[in-house]
Design an enzyme around this catalytic site. Structure first.
Site, PDB file in Angstrom:
ATOM      1  N   GLU A 189       0.827  -1.220   0.000  1.00  0.00           N
ATOM      2  CA  GLU A 189       0.000   0.000   0.000  1.00  0.00           C
ATOM      3  C   GLU A 189       0.856   1.262   0.000  1.00  0.00           C
ATOM      4  O   GLU A 189       0.828   2.073   0.929  1.00  0.00           O
ATOM      5  CB  GLU A 189      -0.933   0.007   1.212  1.00  0.00           C
ATOM      6  CG  GLU A 189      -1.928  -1.123   1.159  1.00  0.00           C
ATOM      7  CD  GLU A 189      -3.025  -1.044   2.206  1.00  0.00           C
ATOM      8  OE1 GLU A 189      -4.098  -1.582   1.983  1.00  0.00           O
ATOM      9  OE2 GLU A 189      -2.795  -0.441   3.268  1.00  0.00           O
ATOM     10  N   GLU A 205      -5.506  -8.292  -0.969  1.00  0.00           N
ATOM     11  CA  GLU A 205      -6.203  -8.122   0.316  1.00  0.00           C
ATOM     12  C   GLU A 205      -7.664  -7.808   0.029  1.00  0.00           C
ATOM     13  O   GLU A 205      -7.967  -6.982  -0.833  1.00  0.00           O
ATOM     14  CB  GLU A 205      -5.632  -6.959   1.133  1.00  0.00           C
ATOM     15  CG  GLU A 205      -4.283  -7.193   1.731  1.00  0.00           C
ATOM     16  CD  GLU A 205      -3.828  -6.060   2.645  1.00  0.00           C
ATOM     17  OE1 GLU A 205      -4.683  -5.420   3.291  1.00  0.00           O
ATOM     18  OE2 GLU A 205      -2.615  -5.828   2.701  1.00  0.00           O
TER      19      GLU A 205
HETATM   20  C1  BG6 Z   1      -4.413  -2.848   4.875  1.00  0.00           C
HETATM   21  C2  BG6 Z   1      -3.091  -3.325   5.385  1.00  0.00           C
HETATM   22  O1  BG6 Z   1      -4.357  -1.472   4.927  1.00  0.00           O
HETATM   23  O2  BG6 Z   1      -5.576  -3.168   5.571  1.00  0.00           O
HETATM   24  C3  BG6 Z   1      -3.158  -4.419   6.404  1.00  0.00           C
HETATM   25  O3  BG6 Z   1      -2.239  -3.675   4.334  1.00  0.00           O
HETATM   26  C4  BG6 Z   1      -4.349  -4.191   7.326  1.00  0.00           C
HETATM   27  O4  BG6 Z   1      -1.938  -4.455   7.079  1.00  0.00           O
HETATM   28  C5  BG6 Z   1      -5.621  -4.249   6.479  1.00  0.00           C
HETATM   29  O5  BG6 Z   1      -4.424  -5.056   8.411  1.00  0.00           O
HETATM   30  C6  BG6 Z   1      -6.917  -4.161   7.253  1.00  0.00           C
HETATM   31  O6  BG6 Z   1      -6.938  -3.053   8.086  1.00  0.00           O
HETATM   32  P1  BG6 Z   1      -7.219  -3.180   9.644  1.00  0.00           P
HETATM   33  O7  BG6 Z   1      -7.031  -1.806  10.177  1.00  0.00           O
HETATM   34  O8  BG6 Z   1      -8.621  -3.660   9.768  1.00  0.00           O
HETATM   35  O9  BG6 Z   1      -6.237  -4.150  10.170  1.00  0.00           O
END
Ligand code: BG6
Length: 474
Positions: free
Chosen positions: A177, A370
């Protein structure tokens, strides 16, 4: 649909490994993010100390103990039929201070063993070189990515990775990211601000250094092994205009460009004209040295990867419009969408739209690295977790991905849902915000047995993979 579509899941070192001071590992920025209300201030660079403090609990110190449990965890992933597993390297396991001459062999060995374990089950590792990690020593010494010195340190790191894991790893991502540098500069790039500093100037200076480092990594990865595929990675999710008022449409375009700018450089090889103009108008100068432009141009990425949790909404006048939370970036609330328990908008069709936007723009293979739903799970006395809400969220999103592939012709390499094993939340530091198919018995304060339990979604995802997604379309 690609025959070898890479179904799998993703985790990151700092949210899962724990063992933060074992086997020679050094301290990193991500270790300094406390649980609790001060976390956000730390993530954005309002730091009062670069040391661990008694008053805080640091969830990354323990993570989910993946450092010790990786063999059993990978076995569970294999049971689900995983074809790929996205992990990241803790920079300070390989170079504890970031600037040593020789790597820490114990750290190098740990990842080698991890990759060998993946190989045992024919799971393809997808490796992020820097998932928010930055050695604290480099922050103290150079001010992290604000300094050009960082490029040489990052170069040391990727040289060890590409040579030592040659043949074991074929898919690399240079920075997780990369656009998060704008929203969480300390967490994303180790940046702290001095009084009176122009924050935008600092962030774009660091950005340029990361972009150059990324292009150098692409070059070297290809030299070491022509089989290597290297990707960039952005926090994705298109902005929609709040209305058809051209001013809202213009605002949405600008907001999208703010994110796509990074990928424009990494995938097309040059700073886009709109960005040059905007930086000029803001009096921001980029620290460009001779040879940088050629490097960026000649070593573009092989694929474009991104995270997708939600779409966002932009308006030229956002006053009096209801806001809602998102992946570190707030958005105007979209009246057509529901919200997760953490206030993130749920928009499966937005994934198809985002895939099309990125594909149209770059015409390079895409990778969804993701996607998922952070939710509270209840473990019953029989150790079962009925996470139908997660199955519903993922089904709808994967279906839209399949539509993008089958109906729109978007080329997608794979899909790794986020937090396939429950892990520490990056945004909040909570364990109770869970994404996994596998439950980890731990709470927000590090209490629990840390035992793993298969959730209902575990069995569901296994069938999705087995059928190559077909069960979702029937
Ligand atoms: C992304 C990141 O921004 O979102 C992860 O690459 C992160 O590291 C994921 O965990 C989800 O966000 P959160 O705040 O729910 O953990």
């Amino acid at each position: 649909m690609r025959r070898n579509f890479l179904w799998g899941g993703a985790i990151a070192a700092n949210q899962s490994e724990g063992a933060y001071n074992e086997d020679g590992r050094g301290l990193a920025n991500v270790d300094l993010l406390p649980y609790g209300e001060d976390r956000l201030a730390y993530m954005s660079g309002e730091i009062d100390s670069l040391e661990l403090q008694q008053k805080y609990y640091y969830p990354s110190a323990k993570g989910i103990d993946f450092y010790h449990s990786y063999k059993d965890d990978i076995k569970l992933l294999a049971e689900m039929g995983f074809k790929s597993f996205r992990i990241s390297i803790a920079w300070t396991r390989i170079f504890p201070n970031g600037d040593e001459e020789e790597p820490n062999e114990k750290g190098v060995k740990f990842y080698e063993n991890l990759f060998l374990e993946c190989k045992k089950y024919a799971i393809e590792p997808i490796v992020t070189i820097a998932h928010f990690d930055c050695p604290v020593n480099l922050i103290k010494k150079f001010g992290a990515w604000c300094s050009r010195e960082m490029i040489a340190c990052y170069e040391k790191l990727y040289k060890v990775l590409f040579t030592r894991y040659k043949g074991l790893v074929h898919y690399w991502i240079t920075f997780n990211e990369i656009n998060m540098i704008l929203h969480a500069p300390f967490m994303a790039a180790g940046i702290t601000f001095k009084d009176g500093e122009d924050h935008e100037q600092v962030k774009y200076t660091a950005t340029h250094h990361e972009l150059v480092a990324s292009a150098m990594a692409v070059k070297y990865a290809h030299e070491v092994d022509p089989e290597n595929k290297v990707g960039c990675m952005m926090a994705g999710g298109d902005y929609y205009p709040y209305s058809c008022n051209p001013k809202d449409v213009m605002e949405a375009m600008n907001k999208n460009r703010e994110n796509l700018f990074f990928i424009d450089v990494q995938a097309r090889g040059e700073y886009p004209e709109y960005a040059k103009k905007q930086l000029e108008q803001k009096n921001i100068t980029l620290p460009i040295l001779e040879g940088d432009y050629e490097l960026l141009k000649e070593h573009t990425v092989d694929f474009v990867s991104f995270s997708y949790y939600a779409s966002k909404v932009a308006a030229s006048d956002s006053s009096e419009k209801r806001e809602t939370a998102g992946n570190l970036v707030k958005s105007i609330k979209n009246p057509y969408l529901t919200l997760s328990e953490w206030g993130w908008q749920v928009d499966p069709l937005g994934l198809r739209i985002t895939l099309n936007t990125i594909w149209d723009r770059y015409q390079k293979p895409l990778f969804i690295v993701e996607n998922g739903l952070g939710a509270i799970d209840k473990l019953t006395q029989n150790h079962e977790i009925e996470d139908d809400y997660r199955i519903a969220y993922l089904s709808e999103h994967i279906k839209e991905m399949l539509h993008a592939i089958e109906q729109d012709g978007v080329d997608v390499l794979g899909y790794t849902s986020w937090g396939c094993i429950d892990l520490v939340s990056a945004g909040t530091g909570q364990m109770s915000k869970r994404y996994g198919y596998i439950y980890v018995d731990a709470d927000d304060h590090g209490q629990g047995s840390y035992k793993r339990y298969r959730k209902k979604s575990f069995y569901w995802y296994k069938k999705v993979i087995e059928s190559n997604g077909a069960i979702l379309l029937s």
